[in-house]
Write a protein that holds these residues in place. Structure first.
Motif, short mmCIF file in Angstrom:
data_model
loop_
_atom_site.label_atom_id
_atom_site.label_comp_id
_atom_site.label_asym_id
_atom_site.label_seq_id
_atom_site.Cartn_x
_atom_site.Cartn_y
_atom_site.Cartn_z
N THR A 76 0.86 -1.11 0.00
CA THR A 76 -0.14 -0.12 0.00
C THR A 76 0.80 1.23 -0.05
O THR A 76 1.62 1.35 0.94
CB THR A 76 -1.02 0.06 1.23
N PRO A 77 0.77 2.14 -1.03
CA PRO A 77 1.48 3.21 -1.12
C PRO A 77 1.69 4.16 0.27
O PRO A 77 2.73 4.59 0.72
CB PRO A 77 1.01 3.90 -2.25
N LYS A 78 0.50 4.09 0.83
CA LYS A 78 0.67 4.80 2.26
C LYS A 78 1.57 4.50 3.14
O LYS A 78 2.08 5.58 3.92
CB LYS A 78 -0.94 4.83 3.04
N TYR A 79 2.01 3.21 3.01
CA TYR A 79 2.95 2.53 4.09
C TYR A 79 4.26 2.52 3.57
O TYR A 79 5.08 1.56 4.19
CB TYR A 79 2.35 1.46 4.71
N ALA A 80 4.41 3.04 2.55
CA ALA A 80 6.09 2.78 1.71
C ALA A 80 7.12 2.61 2.84
O ALA A 80 8.01 1.96 2.57
CB ALA A 80 5.97 3.72 0.59
N PRO A 81 7.16 3.78 3.51
CA PRO A 81 8.19 3.83 4.61
C PRO A 81 8.45 2.55 5.59
O PRO A 81 9.48 2.33 6.20
CB PRO A 81 8.19 5.12 5.41
N LEU A 82 7.33 2.09 5.74
CA LEU A 82 7.24 0.82 6.72
C LEU A 82 7.42 -0.59 5.94
O LEU A 82 7.43 -1.46 6.68
CB LEU A 82 5.99 0.90 7.41
N VAL A 83 7.81 -0.61 4.70
CA VAL A 83 8.01 -1.89 4.23
C VAL A 83 9.06 -2.71 4.53
O VAL A 83 10.16 -2.06 4.91
CB VAL A 83 8.05 -1.59 2.62
N CYS A 84 9.11 -3.74 4.90
CA CYS A 84 10.04 -4.80 5.25
C CYS A 84 10.98 -5.01 4.14
O CYS A 84 10.63 -5.46 2.87
CB CYS A 84 9.56 -6.13 5.92
N ALA A 85 12.14 -4.69 4.40
CA ALA A 85 13.27 -4.58 3.33
C ALA A 85 13.44 -6.11 2.67
O ALA A 85 13.46 -6.38 1.77
CB ALA A 85 14.70 -4.16 3.86
N GLN A 86 13.31 -7.25 3.63
CA GLN A 86 13.48 -8.42 3.36
C GLN A 86 12.35 -8.99 2.46
O GLN A 86 12.62 -9.68 1.49
CB GLN A 86 13.67 -9.58 4.58
N CYS A 87 11.08 -8.62 2.79
CA CYS A 87 9.71 -8.82 1.92
C CYS A 87 10.07 -8.35 0.71
O CYS A 87 9.75 -8.87 -0.47
CB CYS A 87 8.69 -8.68 2.47
N ASP A 88 10.46 -7.11 0.70
CA ASP A 88 10.56 -6.19 -0.62
C ASP A 88 11.51 -6.90 -1.64
O ASP A 88 11.28 -7.19 -2.76
CB ASP A 88 10.67 -4.82 -0.37
N ALA A 89 12.85 -7.40 -0.92
CA ALA A 89 13.79 -7.95 -1.91
C ALA A 89 13.34 -9.35 -2.47
O ALA A 89 13.67 -9.32 -3.58
CB ALA A 89 15.18 -8.33 -1.04
N VAL A 90 12.59 -9.86 -1.74
CA VAL A 90 11.96 -11.42 -2.07
C VAL A 90 10.94 -10.83 -3.30
O VAL A 90 11.08 -11.70 -4.50
CB VAL A 90 11.35 -12.13 -1.22
N MET A 91 10.13 -10.02 -3.16
CA MET A 91 9.21 -9.49 -4.19
C MET A 91 9.74 -9.06 -5.35
O MET A 91 9.18 -9.06 -6.51
CB MET A 91 8.30 -8.53 -3.54
N GLU A 92 11.09 -8.39 -5.38
CA GLU A 92 11.67 -7.83 -6.48
C GLU A 92 12.16 -9.02 -7.45
O GLU A 92 12.75 -8.66 -8.66
CB GLU A 92 12.72 -6.93 -6.29
N VAL A 93 12.39 -10.34 -7.17
CA VAL A 93 13.04 -11.22 -7.67
C VAL A 93 12.09 -11.65 -8.59
O VAL A 93 11.15 -11.83 -8.78
CB VAL A 93 13.34 -12.37 -6.55
#
Length: 93
Positions: A76-93
């Protein structure tokens, strides 16, 4: 990839201050935003673990569904600063 759920890791509720007359806080603020796959055999229930390995039991699933937002980020764009870096890295793969 299976359905992705946006999961909110919530803070503990704030203690009510009865002496000030301020009503207790009902909403628990979001501490971190995670991603989780759907539970095995389901497309409507998040799995037991986030992509970074945290337990989803005490988390709240967001109404935001990445599959319904073509071309946008998984969170959700509203919570962009709170995104888990590890989850985000997996999603980018």
């Amino acid at each position: 990839m299976s359905e992705i759920f946006v999961m909110y890791e919530l803070d503990q509720p704030l203690a009510a201050r009865s002496s000030t007359g301020i009503p207790p806080v009902e909403e628990r603020p979001v501490r971190r935003v995670h991603a989780a796959n759907a539970a095995p055999g389901s497309s409507t229930t998040p799995g037991p673990r986030t992509l970074c390995g945290k337990d989803t039991f005490a988390m709240e699933a967001a109404s935001w569904k990445p599959s319904e937002q073509p071309g946008s980020s998984w969170y959700t764009p509203k919570y962009a600063p709170l995104v888990c870096a590890q989850c985000d890295a997996v999603m980018e793969v």
